[in-house]
Structure formats: C-alpha cells, structure tokens
Design an enzyme around this catalytic site. Structure first.
Site, PDB file in Angstrom:
ATOM      1  N   HIS A 141       0.813  -1.239  -0.031  1.00  0.00           N
ATOM      2  CA  HIS A 141       0.075   0.104   0.084  1.00  0.00           C
ATOM      3  C   HIS A 141       0.862   1.137   0.143  1.00  0.00           C
ATOM      4  CE1 HIS A 141       0.727  -1.359   4.296  1.00  0.00           C
ATOM      5  NE2 HIS A 141       0.787  -0.066   4.400  1.00  0.00           N
ATOM      6  N   HIS A 153       0.831   5.263   1.010  1.00  0.00           N
ATOM      7  CA  HIS A 153       0.102   6.230   2.190  1.00  0.00           C
ATOM      8  C   HIS A 153       0.056   7.605   1.335  1.00  0.00           C
ATOM      9  CE1 HIS A 153       0.610   4.042   5.781  1.00  0.00           C
ATOM     10  NE2 HIS A 153       1.493   3.588   5.360  1.00  0.00           N
TER      11      HIS A 153
END
Ligand code: 5GP
Length: 145
Positions: free
Chosen positions: A107, A109
C-alpha cells in the site's frame, strides 16, 4: 523476517478487498482500491492498495503490474490535493516491519500536510470515527472517480 515471507491472505487489507472487513472507500477499479486510513496521521490520510496481486510490499510487486497501480496512486494523490487543498502531500510506503510496515499487503500512503498542523503517529492513537472518515471521503470521491 517480514521483508521476504509468504503472502498471508488473512492480512487486514486482503480482508478489506474480499469485503470481509469494512472500509471507507474513495476509489476502486479493477487495478486498485483506495480507502481512508482508520488511524489517520493527518486529515485525509488515504491508502491505495493493488488488487489481484499477492504482494506484501513494493519489492514483491510484479513489475508488469506496477505501472497501472502507480497511475492509481497518482490519481488518488491528485484527488486528495484537489479536495483538501493541503500545503504539501506525502506519498510514502514501508517495506518490512523494521522499516515501519504493519500491514503486509502493498500500500501507498497519501498524507496531506499543512504548514501549521502537526502529524499524528503512524498506525497508532485512537481509531477515527467512521462518520468523520466518510465526511472527508465524500470530498475526495468526486475528484478520484
Ligand atoms: P503500514 O504501517 O503497513 O505502512 O500502514 C498500515 C496502515 O494501515 C496504517 O497507517 C494503519 O493506520 C492502517 N490501518 C491499520 N488497520 C486498518 C484497518 O483496519 N482499516 C484501515 N482503513 N486502515 C488500517
């Protein structure tokens, strides 16, 4: 060893992808899902995760899938910027627990920054109210869609 290990299908983000856990989404297509971080470091802290890959981190990500995924990361970063008008935007990503990673599905951010506001701790503190996250997601969605 968290940098190179088997992908664990029961990590939180895999559960979110399978619809087994709730998330406040701002964008979704066949490549990526983007949703609000429940422990936001700043107002509008958003995550973008790839779909259809079992990648624990950036190093694991199949190279041929990276370009399409990064396009979505940029798309959401631009949407966050348009919606919330921060003074800056941090786009970051951690590989392995010693680097700060706590959830082992790749992922990025997206963390908006304002000159006069400090940053909350990473993956800590009080979980945000869903209604608060929905309010912010409502601002971002029109620009991400
Ligand atoms: P990492 O530490 O792996 O770079 O980032 C994981 C992020 O996921 C952290 O910023 C943390 O606040 C966030 N997070 C942890 N659990 C959940 C959850 O159940 N839902 C959402 N939306 N975010 C989560």
């Amino acid at each position: 060893m968290t940098l190179h290990a088997e992908y664990e299908p029961d990590n939180i983000f895999a559960k979110i992808l399978r619809g087994e856990m709730p998330s406040v989404n701002v964008f979704e297509d066949d490549v990526a899902l983007s949703f609000m971080d429940v422990f936001p470091q700043s107002e509008g802290h958003t995550l973008v995760i790839p779909k259809r890959v079992e990648a624990r981190n950036f190093l694991d990500m199949p190279t041929e899938a990276l370009g399409a995924y990064m396009e979505r990361v940029q798309r959401v970063a631009r949407a966050v910027e348009k919606a919330l008008q921060p003074d800056g935007v941090v786009v970051t990503q951690f590989n392995g627990a010693p680097a700060g990673q706590t959830v082992f599905h790749l992922h990025f951010h997206i963390i908006p920054r304002w000159k006069d506001r400090s940053l909350s701790g990473h993956a800590s503190g009080e979980m945000a109210e869903i209604s608060y996250l929905e309010e912010i997601a409502n601002k971002i969605r029109p620009y991400a869609g």
